[in-house]
Motif scaffolding. Structure first.
Motif, PDB file in Angstrom:
ATOM      1  N   ALA A  10      34.928  36.327  33.550  1.00  0.00           N
ATOM      2  CA  ALA A  10      34.877  36.469  35.246  1.00  0.00           C
ATOM      3  C   ALA A  10      35.627  35.802  36.428  1.00  0.00           C
ATOM      4  N   GLN A  11      35.759  34.676  35.421  1.00  0.00           N
ATOM      5  CA  GLN A  11      36.230  33.276  36.292  1.00  0.00           C
ATOM      6  C   GLN A  11      37.454  33.926  36.972  1.00  0.00           C
ATOM      7  N   LEU A  12      37.496  33.825  38.047  1.00  0.00           N
ATOM      8  CA  LEU A  12      39.409  33.949  38.369  1.00  0.00           C
ATOM      9  C   LEU A  12      40.223  33.493  39.139  1.00  0.00           C
ATOM     10  N   MET A  13      41.184  32.586  38.789  1.00  0.00           N
ATOM     11  CA  MET A  13      42.188  31.229  39.126  1.00  0.00           C
ATOM     12  C   MET A  13      43.327  31.379  40.217  1.00  0.00           C
ATOM     13  N   SER A  14      44.410  30.464  40.632  1.00  0.00           N
ATOM     14  CA  SER A  14      45.305  30.482  40.947  1.00  0.00           C
ATOM     15  C   SER A  14      46.175  29.082  40.518  1.00  0.00           C
ATOM     16  N   VAL A  15      47.303  29.399  40.230  1.00  0.00           N
ATOM     17  CA  VAL A  15      48.826  29.099  40.011  1.00  0.00           C
ATOM     18  C   VAL A  15      48.769  27.372  41.097  1.00  0.00           C
ATOM     19  N   GLN A  16      48.690  26.198  41.321  1.00  0.00           N
ATOM     20  CA  GLN A  16      48.498  25.996  41.812  1.00  0.00           C
ATOM     21  C   GLN A  16      50.116  24.925  41.897  1.00  0.00           C
ATOM     22  N   VAL A  17      51.011  24.951  41.237  1.00  0.00           N
ATOM     23  CA  VAL A  17      52.602  24.532  40.695  1.00  0.00           C
ATOM     24  C   VAL A  17      53.295  25.352  41.342  1.00  0.00           C
ATOM     25  N   ARG A  18      54.173  24.638  41.500  1.00  0.00           N
ATOM     26  CA  ARG A  18      55.431  25.221  41.515  1.00  0.00           C
ATOM     27  C   ARG A  18      56.056  26.796  40.496  1.00  0.00           C
ATOM     28  N   SER A  19      55.852  25.634  39.348  1.00  0.00           N
ATOM     29  CA  SER A  19      56.033  26.610  38.239  1.00  0.00           C
ATOM     30  C   SER A  19      55.239  26.706  36.951  1.00  0.00           C
TER      31      SER A  19
ATOM     32  N   ASP B 234      50.563  32.704  41.613  1.00  0.00           N
ATOM     33  CA  ASP B 234      49.844  34.086  40.369  1.00  0.00           C
ATOM     34  C   ASP B 234      48.261  33.741  40.078  1.00  0.00           C
ATOM     35  N   ARG B 235      47.358  34.769  40.255  1.00  0.00           N
ATOM     36  CA  ARG B 235      46.427  34.785  39.931  1.00  0.00           C
ATOM     37  C   ARG B 235      46.143  35.011  38.630  1.00  0.00           C
ATOM     38  N   VAL B 236      45.054  34.685  37.102  1.00  0.00           N
ATOM     39  CA  VAL B 236      44.939  34.543  36.894  1.00  0.00           C
ATOM     40  C   VAL B 236      43.193  34.949  36.345  1.00  0.00           C
ATOM     41  N   ASN B 237      43.046  35.419  35.271  1.00  0.00           N
ATOM     42  CA  ASN B 237      41.887  35.376  34.130  1.00  0.00           C
ATOM     43  C   ASN B 237      42.062  33.896  33.329  1.00  0.00           C
ATOM     44  N   LEU B 238      40.214  33.546  33.025  1.00  0.00           N
ATOM     45  CA  LEU B 238      39.975  32.805  32.874  1.00  0.00           C
ATOM     46  C   LEU B 238      39.649  32.946  31.431  1.00  0.00           C
ATOM     47  N   THR B 239      39.829  32.754  30.071  1.00  0.00           N
ATOM     48  CA  THR B 239      39.159  33.965  29.052  1.00  0.00           C
ATOM     49  C   THR B 239      38.198  32.664  27.691  1.00  0.00           C
TER      50      THR B 239
ATOM     51  N   ARG C 114      43.297  25.201  29.453  1.00  0.00           N
ATOM     52  CA  ARG C 114      42.964  27.251  29.470  1.00  0.00           C
ATOM     53  C   ARG C 114      42.910  27.779  28.806  1.00  0.00           C
ATOM     54  N   HIS C 115      43.168  29.200  28.310  1.00  0.00           N
ATOM     55  CA  HIS C 115      43.277  29.662  28.318  1.00  0.00           C
ATOM     56  C   HIS C 115      43.623  30.886  29.230  1.00  0.00           C
ATOM     57  N   ILE C 116      44.149  32.185  29.597  1.00  0.00           N
ATOM     58  CA  ILE C 116      44.286  32.874  30.216  1.00  0.00           C
ATOM     59  C   ILE C 116      44.922  33.797  30.209  1.00  0.00           C
ATOM     60  N   SER C 117      45.103  35.469  30.707  1.00  0.00           N
ATOM     61  CA  SER C 117      45.797  35.695  31.330  1.00  0.00           C
ATOM     62  C   SER C 117      46.287  36.502  32.766  1.00  0.00           C
ATOM     63  N   SER C 118      47.809  36.325  32.940  1.00  0.00           N
ATOM     64  CA  SER C 118      47.838  36.708  34.125  1.00  0.00           C
ATOM     65  C   SER C 118      48.003  38.110  33.906  1.00  0.00           C
ATOM     66  N   VAL C 119      46.691  38.595  35.568  1.00  0.00           N
ATOM     67  CA  VAL C 119      46.847  39.542  36.061  1.00  0.00           C
ATOM     68  C   VAL C 119      48.488  40.594  36.646  1.00  0.00           C
ATOM     69  N   LYS C 120      49.298  39.501  36.932  1.00  0.00           N
ATOM     70  CA  LYS C 120      50.473  40.709  37.697  1.00  0.00           C
ATOM     71  C   LYS C 120      51.738  40.294  36.281  1.00  0.00           C
TER      72      LYS C 120
END
Length: 162
Positions: A25-34, A55-60, A67-73
């Motif tokens: 359920a944890q939604l995070m954001s990418v805080q670096v340029r790329s 970019d918003r990502v889901n923490l899995t 962190r293993h994540i999936s990109s929302v976009k």
């Protein structure tokens, strides 16, 4: 004894499920340029995608500082280092109110990690610091091949160089 074992097992399953739900359920954001999304939780593993700032990502799941994540976009999944993520939502098109609030917050120390141009310009106006060297460093890029060669040549991560 079997009843105690069964209750203990049920409790463990509940804890694992609750932890999994909290992570999912944890939604995070990418805080670096790329943000480099990798196929393994290692700096030199294959980059499968570059995630843009904000970019918003889901923490899995988590593994150490990765962190293993999936990109929302983009819908891509992979590993990203924790330093590239923020629990806060990043506002990409801030209003003047957002810029003023950001320029006065304690997050100014993160300016080098990807503030947008408006926030950065506002902060520069309010401070008397020289950013020429920071600007120069931000323009530097080093290929993964060069980094791998540097690590190999210097025997980094293997104790003392021989």
């Amino acid at each position: 004894m079997t009843g105690m074992l069964k209750n203990g097992l049920n409790a463990c399953v509940c804890i694992v499920l609750i932890a999994g739900i909290a992570l999912a359920a944890q939604l995070m954001s990418v805080q670096v340029r790329s943000g480099q999304l990798r196929d393994k939780p290692e700096f030199l593993s294959k980059v499968v995608a570059n995630l843009p700032y904000g970019d918003r990502v889901n923490l899995t799941s988590e593994k150490g500082d990765w962190r293993h994540i999936s990109s929302v976009k983009l819908g891509k999944s992979g590993w990203i280092h924790v330093s590239a993520l923020s629990e806060q939502e990043i506002i990409l098109n801030p209003t003047n109110k957002d810029v003023d609030a950001a320029a006065k917050s304690d997050e100014l120390a993160l300016a080098g990690k990807g503030f947008n141009k408006q926030v950065e310009q506002q902060y520069r106006k309010q401070s008397k610091l020289n950013y020429a060297k920071v600007d120069e460093m931000e323009k530097l890029t080093i290929s993964q091949t060069t980094i791998a060669k540097f690590i190999s040549t210097g025997a980094l991560g293997q104790g003392e160089a021989q």
